[in-house]
Design a protein around this motif. Sequence first.
Motif, PDB file in Angstrom:
ATOM      1  N   GLY A   1      48.766 -80.840-125.168  1.00 36.51           N
ATOM      2  CA  GLY A   1      48.489 -81.110-126.576  1.00 36.51           C
ATOM      3  C   GLY A   1      49.741 -81.577-127.308  1.00 36.51           C
ATOM      4  N   LYS A   2      50.894 -81.019-126.919  1.00 37.94           N
ATOM      5  CA  LYS A   2      52.152 -81.397-127.568  1.00 37.94           C
ATOM      6  C   LYS A   2      52.685 -82.720-127.022  1.00 37.94           C
ATOM      7  N   VAL A   3      52.265 -83.087-125.805  1.00 41.55           N
ATOM      8  CA  VAL A   3      52.586 -84.416-125.284  1.00 41.55           C
ATOM      9  C   VAL A   3      51.845 -85.468-126.102  1.00 41.55           C
ATOM     10  N   ILE A   4      50.565 -85.229-126.346  1.00 44.87           N
ATOM     11  CA  ILE A   4      49.750 -86.172-127.125  1.00 44.87           C
ATOM     12  C   ILE A   4      50.293 -86.309-128.546  1.00 44.87           C
ATOM     13  N   ALA A   5      50.799 -85.182-129.078  1.00 49.51           N
ATOM     14  CA  ALA A   5      51.353 -85.214-130.440  1.00 49.51           C
ATOM     15  C   ALA A   5      52.718 -85.893-130.487  1.00 49.51           C
ATOM     16  N   GLY A   6      53.270 -86.241-129.322  1.00 53.47           N
ATOM     17  CA  GLY A   6      54.552 -86.943-129.276  1.00 53.47           C
ATOM     18  C   GLY A   6      55.757 -86.052-129.430  1.00 53.47           C
ATOM     19  N   ARG A   7      55.604 -84.727-129.203  1.00 52.94           N
ATOM     20  CA  ARG A   7      56.725 -83.803-129.376  1.00 52.94           C
ATOM     21  C   ARG A   7      57.582 -83.700-128.123  1.00 52.94           C
ATOM     22  N   THR A   8      56.945 -83.819-126.956  1.00 51.30           N
ATOM     23  CA  THR A   8      57.694 -83.712-125.709  1.00 51.30           C
ATOM     24  C   THR A   8      57.070 -84.658-124.685  1.00 51.30           C
ATOM     25  N   THR A   9      57.614 -84.636-123.468  1.00 53.30           N
ATOM     26  CA  THR A   9      57.158 -85.570-122.445  1.00 53.30           C
ATOM     27  C   THR A   9      56.317 -84.863-121.390  1.00 53.30           C
ATOM     28  N   LEU A  10      55.535 -85.639-120.692  1.00 57.34           N
ATOM     29  CA  LEU A  10      54.739 -85.112-119.594  1.00 57.34           C
ATOM     30  C   LEU A  10      55.647 -84.569-118.498  1.00 57.34           C
ATOM     31  N   ALA A  11      56.745 -85.262-118.240  1.00 58.27           N
ATOM     32  CA  ALA A  11      57.689 -84.805-117.210  1.00 58.27           C
ATOM     33  C   ALA A  11      58.240 -83.435-117.548  1.00 58.27           C
ATOM     34  N   GLU A  12      58.545 -83.194-118.816  1.00 58.58           N
ATOM     35  CA  GLU A  12      59.108 -81.904-119.238  1.00 58.58           C
ATOM     36  C   GLU A  12      58.074 -80.792-119.094  1.00 58.58           C
ATOM     37  N   ILE A  13      56.822 -81.053-119.475  1.00 56.80           N
ATOM     38  CA  ILE A  13      55.769 -80.042-119.352  1.00 56.80           C
ATOM     39  C   ILE A  13      55.541 -79.674-117.884  1.00 56.80           C
ATOM     40  N   LEU A  14      55.468 -80.679-117.027  1.00 56.38           N
ATOM     41  CA  LEU A  14      55.245 -80.408-115.604  1.00 56.38           C
ATOM     42  C   LEU A  14      56.454 -79.718-114.984  1.00 56.38           C
ATOM     43  N   ARG A  15      57.639 -80.009-115.468  1.00 56.34           N
ATOM     44  CA  ARG A  15      58.852 -79.367-114.930  1.00 56.34           C
ATOM     45  C   ARG A  15      58.827 -77.860-115.134  1.00 56.34           C
ATOM     46  N   VAL A  16      58.415 -77.424-116.332  1.00 57.24           N
ATOM     47  CA  VAL A  16      58.473 -75.996-116.630  1.00 57.24           C
ATOM     48  C   VAL A  16      57.219 -75.239-116.190  1.00 57.24           C
ATOM     49  N   THR A  17      56.088 -75.930-116.042  1.00 55.83           N
ATOM     50  CA  THR A  17      54.859 -75.229-115.661  1.00 55.83           C
ATOM     51  C   THR A  17      54.602 -75.245-114.160  1.00 55.83           C
ATOM     52  N   ARG A  18      55.152 -76.251-113.477  1.00 52.13           N
ATOM     53  CA  ARG A  18      54.947 -76.327-112.026  1.00 52.13           C
ATOM     54  C   ARG A  18      56.175 -75.931-111.227  1.00 52.13           C
ATOM     55  N   GLY A  19      57.260 -75.685-111.941  1.00 50.18           N
ATOM     56  CA  GLY A  19      58.497 -75.304-111.260  1.00 50.18           C
ATOM     57  C   GLY A  19      59.118 -76.444-110.520  1.00 50.18           C
TER      58      GLY A  19
END
Length: 565
Positions: free
Chosen positions: A547-565
């Motif tokens: 949801g925050k990727v869509i809002a333009g706050r962060t990147t998909l790469a950053e979300i996957l980095r912290v949630t998938r290790g």
Amino acid sequence: MVLTDTELAQILSDLKYLSSEKLQAAENQAAAGKQTLYDTLVEHDYLGEEELSKVIAYHYQLPYVALRSTNIPEDLLHLIPKSVAEKYLTLPFDLDEHGLHIATARPDSADLYAMLAKKAGVKQYQLSYSPEPELTAALHLYKPQLASVLTGLLAQASGGVPPINELINKLFEYAYEAQASDVHIEPQLEHTVIRFRIDGVLHDQVALPKHLHEQLVARLKVMARLRTDEHLSAQDGRLHITDKADNDELTVRISVVPVITGEKVVMRLLAKHARQYGLTELGMSDADLLKLRHGYNRPFGMILSTGPTGSGKTTTIYAVLKMLNTRNRNIATIEDPVEYVIDGVNQIQANVKTNLTFSDGLRSLLRQDPDILFVGEIRDQETADIAVNAAMTGHLVLSTMHTNDAVTTLPRLIDMGIEPFLAASTVNIIIGQRLVRQICSHCKTSVALTQTPLGWAGDSEQAALLTSLDPKLIVKYFGKKTSVRVYYGTGCSACHSTGYQGRFGIFEVLELTPKMSELINAKADSQVLAAQAAKDGMVTMLEDGLGKVIAGRTTLAEILRVTRG
């Protein structure tokens, strides 16, 4: 002049931005806590800082500018002396065809603005509003780079004796102003590298001559009361210093370990009066915040914040404690270390050397007639037992645990020896969280990705990340669009060429429903519990992040980095 509390209250009332009841409650809290109305509104989640700043900007009929994420050219910075910028809370930040752009918290100094425009060689200027904290932080840009300061100190050394004390003082000063969480002093073959961890990422700051390394380490050992004659064993300690600029006390945890090139030092900086955030500012959604409020408004039970080291667990708990901190409650904590001081809360520093452990401290606190207890971390069965019993006997207990997500916290409690029916009946809320980096607004850009029969196409890196997601999640968050737009930072001097600046949280908030309690009593595994949590409406950290990727706050790469290790 900067707005007074009365003026700010009048603006919020006139614009009907807060109900009269909420505004009165905020004013009462500000008076009781002896802080400004602005700080109270932000810290107690009445309004986010950016939202509040935009309200004030609207009152002044000015655009809002976030100086924290603005790269101010050096030539514009020096149009105004630091002393004048500090006095008038004013800084020029951009120059374009519309004239000189000036940020101010005091939009009443027309002569100053005209003078700055003239110095810039233009006739026009455009004013923008920026809050006082952001302008004050931007004043640190006047300081020279750490590398040049340390080089200058070494060049001025009298008699060839290096000023080790001054070097260390400057090191702490610059680390504090950069809001670094850690300082690394690393011996290399030919020199010593100093790095700061900022926004979770290490940045090289300066390389010092190798012959200084032993002297730096020896002085830090003396300050932390460690053995200076021990070079082959790891040592841990702590020291306390005062930042002269902000009169803030720093507790520094220091770890020294031997490596093949010498002794490496890592220091964790904890500012006693560091800025404390509200949950909205931390990134928690309104829906999750509502669940959390249901949990902490109950008179007893447990609220647990979970995640790995450095995920912001303690900061979240502090945000909750601030909202619960009223004069009719007795709040007590046992922490290791006490990271932030909260006025009106009885905070105890755990100390293993004096047998003041979490479990022993918690036992003692239960004899202090508490309403609310915060245990820094539940890490063993003994502490878990006492915390659960406290939650059962009319206390609200807050704590943290190291687990991967909210759901796996329940099996972890049971593994610690807590009976399933006790876990099901005492836990109110479990918060899973991670910290993610925010896209630098100065170099923020976007790219369109197009869906094809073979996946997503466009920018190869971004397309590959989107293709790796579960198709159901893509449909849920991006709809059935054949083209989507994602954002990222290209890298600039404002963000150390990383494309990111600042951090916020992604969360999942698990509220224990009757059905979830039934499954816990039946000793269901984490997969079954996760499925039930989804049915109960829990948004996972990955989904919150999307949801925050869509809002333009962060990147998909950053979300996957912290949630998938």
